[in-house]
Design an enzyme around this catalytic site. Structure first.
Site, short mmCIF file in Angstrom:
data_model
loop_
_atom_site.label_atom_id
_atom_site.label_comp_id
_atom_site.label_asym_id
_atom_site.label_seq_id
_atom_site.Cartn_x
_atom_site.Cartn_y
_atom_site.Cartn_z
N GLY A 295 0.83 -1.20 0.00
CA GLY A 295 0.00 0.00 0.00
C GLY A 295 0.86 1.25 0.00
N VAL B 49 1.20 3.58 2.30
CA VAL B 49 1.89 3.79 3.58
C VAL B 49 2.94 2.71 3.81
CG1 VAL B 49 1.57 3.80 6.09
CG2 VAL B 49 -0.01 5.06 4.63
N SER C 264 -5.96 7.20 11.62
CA SER C 264 -6.30 8.28 10.70
C SER C 264 -6.94 9.44 11.48
CB SER C 264 -7.30 7.75 9.68
OG SER C 264 -8.06 8.80 9.13
N SER C 265 -6.85 10.64 10.91
CA SER C 265 -7.43 11.81 11.60
C SER C 265 -8.95 11.77 11.65
CB SER C 265 -6.97 13.10 10.91
OG SER C 265 -7.35 13.09 9.56
N CYS C 266 -9.58 10.83 10.93
CA CYS C 266 -11.05 10.75 10.97
C CYS C 266 -11.56 10.13 12.27
CB CYS C 266 -11.60 10.02 9.77
SG CYS C 266 -11.22 8.28 9.78
N TYR D 174 -15.13 3.17 9.55
CA TYR D 174 -13.65 3.15 9.51
C TYR D 174 -13.08 3.75 10.80
CZ TYR D 174 -8.94 4.23 7.71
OH TYR D 174 -7.58 4.32 7.53
N LYS E 271 -10.65 2.11 13.73
CA LYS E 271 -9.35 2.69 14.10
C LYS E 271 -9.30 3.05 15.59
CE LYS E 271 -7.16 2.29 10.27
NZ LYS E 271 -5.97 1.40 10.21
N HIS F 255 -8.89 9.07 -2.64
CA HIS F 255 -8.96 10.32 -1.89
C HIS F 255 -8.90 11.50 -2.86
CE1 HIS F 255 -7.64 7.60 1.40
NE2 HIS F 255 -8.49 8.33 2.08
O1 GFB Z 1 -10.07 12.82 0.39
P1 GFB Z 1 -11.50 12.59 0.59
O2 GFB Z 1 -12.15 11.55 -0.26
O3 GFB Z 1 -11.82 12.19 2.06
O4 GFB Z 1 -12.31 13.97 0.32
P2 GFB Z 1 -12.00 12.88 3.51
C1 GFB Z 1 -11.89 15.19 0.84
C2 GFB Z 1 -12.78 16.31 0.33
O5 GFB Z 1 -12.53 16.49 -1.08
C3 GFB Z 1 -14.28 16.08 0.47
C4 GFB Z 1 -13.75 16.60 -1.78
O6 GFB Z 1 -14.90 17.29 0.86
C5 GFB Z 1 -14.69 15.71 -0.96
O7 GFB Z 1 -16.05 16.00 -1.23
N1 GFB Z 1 -13.57 16.21 -3.18
C6 GFB Z 1 -13.70 17.04 -4.26
C7 GFB Z 1 -13.25 14.99 -3.65
N2 GFB Z 1 -13.52 16.36 -5.40
C8 GFB Z 1 -13.23 15.09 -5.06
C9 GFB Z 1 -12.93 13.93 -5.83
O8 GFB Z 1 -12.91 13.91 -7.06
N3 GFB Z 1 -12.64 12.78 -5.11
C10 GFB Z 1 -12.66 12.75 -3.74
N4 GFB Z 1 -12.34 11.60 -3.12
N5 GFB Z 1 -12.97 13.85 -3.00
C11 GFB Z 1 -11.49 10.45 4.22
C12 GFB Z 1 -12.18 9.49 5.12
O9 GFB Z 1 -12.21 11.61 4.38
O10 GFB Z 1 -10.16 10.73 4.58
C13 GFB Z 1 -11.35 8.36 5.54
O11 GFB Z 1 -13.39 9.07 4.51
C14 GFB Z 1 -9.92 8.75 5.88
O12 GFB Z 1 -11.94 7.76 6.64
C15 GFB Z 1 -9.32 9.69 4.87
O13 GFB Z 1 -9.86 9.30 7.17
C16 GFB Z 1 -7.96 10.20 5.28
O14 GFB Z 1 -10.78 13.64 3.92
O15 GFB Z 1 -13.27 13.66 3.56
#
Ligand code: GFB
Length: 309
Positions: free
Chosen positions: A14, A16, A108-110, A137, A141, A180
């Protein structure tokens, strides 16, 4: 850890785990144990027991987990809870049974409450309700942190935990449904540039703020904690700096060289409004990040282009 210590990296393929692998190789460790998920399914209790009994690792980096972005967390809620609990329960319990000298568990910070005060101090854990999209998740954690603490209390195991902020780097997931935000935006802008599209669609409103740490910095911090931290609880790992998703999008757009528009799809979730880490505990121990986000994204974009899909 000595250069001839037997070290098991769970999840070495992965983002990490592979960064921790590179770091340990660079430091000259000779006896690094790795297994692909095909060779060893960490959800399988008997297989994990057999592996620990045969290999007898002295140190364990527990970087194996089912991970994903906001939509994957929300869609595969059962898998995020079940797989992560099984993986961490098996690895932590077998580490205890097989006298592992030290284990580092990664979260994770979540794990923090959705509306916790910012920046997030370690003591805010379990002081409020979690963000619903990633509650399964986060619960897994949190269970991992508590398991390390309980094994320390009851059995005297030196098991520690670290909670990284949002990460990016080589070997990230670029699948647009499950990734992400940072890798998703690199791919979306890159493809938008190649096909000359008028607008790139992004999720949510762009107003949430996130902190981004390069995974090589994370690996360096994990190595540092393995050598310098031996306490209950956990340590935040981050930069202490965050930016809005809109700012991130503008930065990646500039780096990639896309000249079209941004189209925000607010039917997609924003998630937690902000999750900025307080990194005082880590900096007081003597560790600081090195890779600035713009520099990190530039290098990741080069890596992405070299592997283009
Ligand atoms: O990185 P992300 O998927 O996760 O999304 P989280 C961060 C922000 O980016 C959210 C926006 O507000 C999304 O709506 N965003 C905008 C997008 N465009 C996009 C896109 O095309 N793809 C994605 N993925 N996001 C996760 C947690 O939360 O972070 C996990 O669900 C974990 O549990 C991880 O902790 C580190 O930061 O919101």
């Amino acid at each position: 850890m000595n250069k001839d210590s037997k070290i098991y990296i769970a999840g070495h393929r992965g983002m990490v785990g592979s960064a921790i692998h590179r770091k340990l190789q660079k430091e000259g460790f000779q006896k690094i144990i790795t297994k692909t998920s095909k060779e060893l399914d960490l959800r399988d209790q008997l297989a994990v027991a057999d592996f620990f009994d045969k290999e007898k690792p002295e140190y364990v980096f527990l970087a194996a987990a089912k991970v994903g972005g906001i939509l994957a967390n929300n869609k595969y809620r059962a898998e995020f809870l079940y797989d992560n609990l099984l993986i961490q329960n098996n690895v932590i319990h077998q580490s205890y049974l097989n006298d592992v000298t030290k284990l580092l568990f990664l979260g994770s910070s979540c794990i923090y409450p959705k509306l916790a005060p910012q920046p997030l101090k370690e003591e805010y854990l379990l002081t409020g309700k979690l963000e619903p999209t990633n509650e399964p998740y986060a619960i897994a954690k949190i269970a991992g942190i508590k398991m390390c603490d309980a094994y320390r209390d009851q059995y005297g195991c030196n098991f520690i935990s670290a909670m990284p902020t949002n990460l990016y780097g080589p070997n990230d997931n670029y699948d647009l449904e499950t990734s992400h935000v940072l890798p998703a935006l690199i791919r979306k802008f890159h493809e938008g540039k190649l096909s000359n599209t008028e607008a790139v669609q992004l999720w949510g409103t762009g107003s949430p703020k996130r902190e981004f740490l390069h995974v090589d910095d994370l690996a360096d911090a994990c190595y540092f904690l393995m050598n310098n931290f031996n306490e209950k609880g956990f340590v935040n790992i981050g930069t202490g700096i965050d930016i809005s998703i809109k700012e991130l999008a503008e930065l990646i757009k500039k780096i990639v060289g896309y000249f079209g528009k941004l189209d925000w799809d607010d039917s997609k979730p924003d998630g937690t409004p902000r999750k900025l880490m307080n990194v005082d505990k880590l900096t007081n121990l003597g560790w600081n990040y090195k890779i600035e986000v713009e520099e990190g994204i530039l290098s990741v974009y080069e890596d992405f282009k070299s592997k283009v899909f």
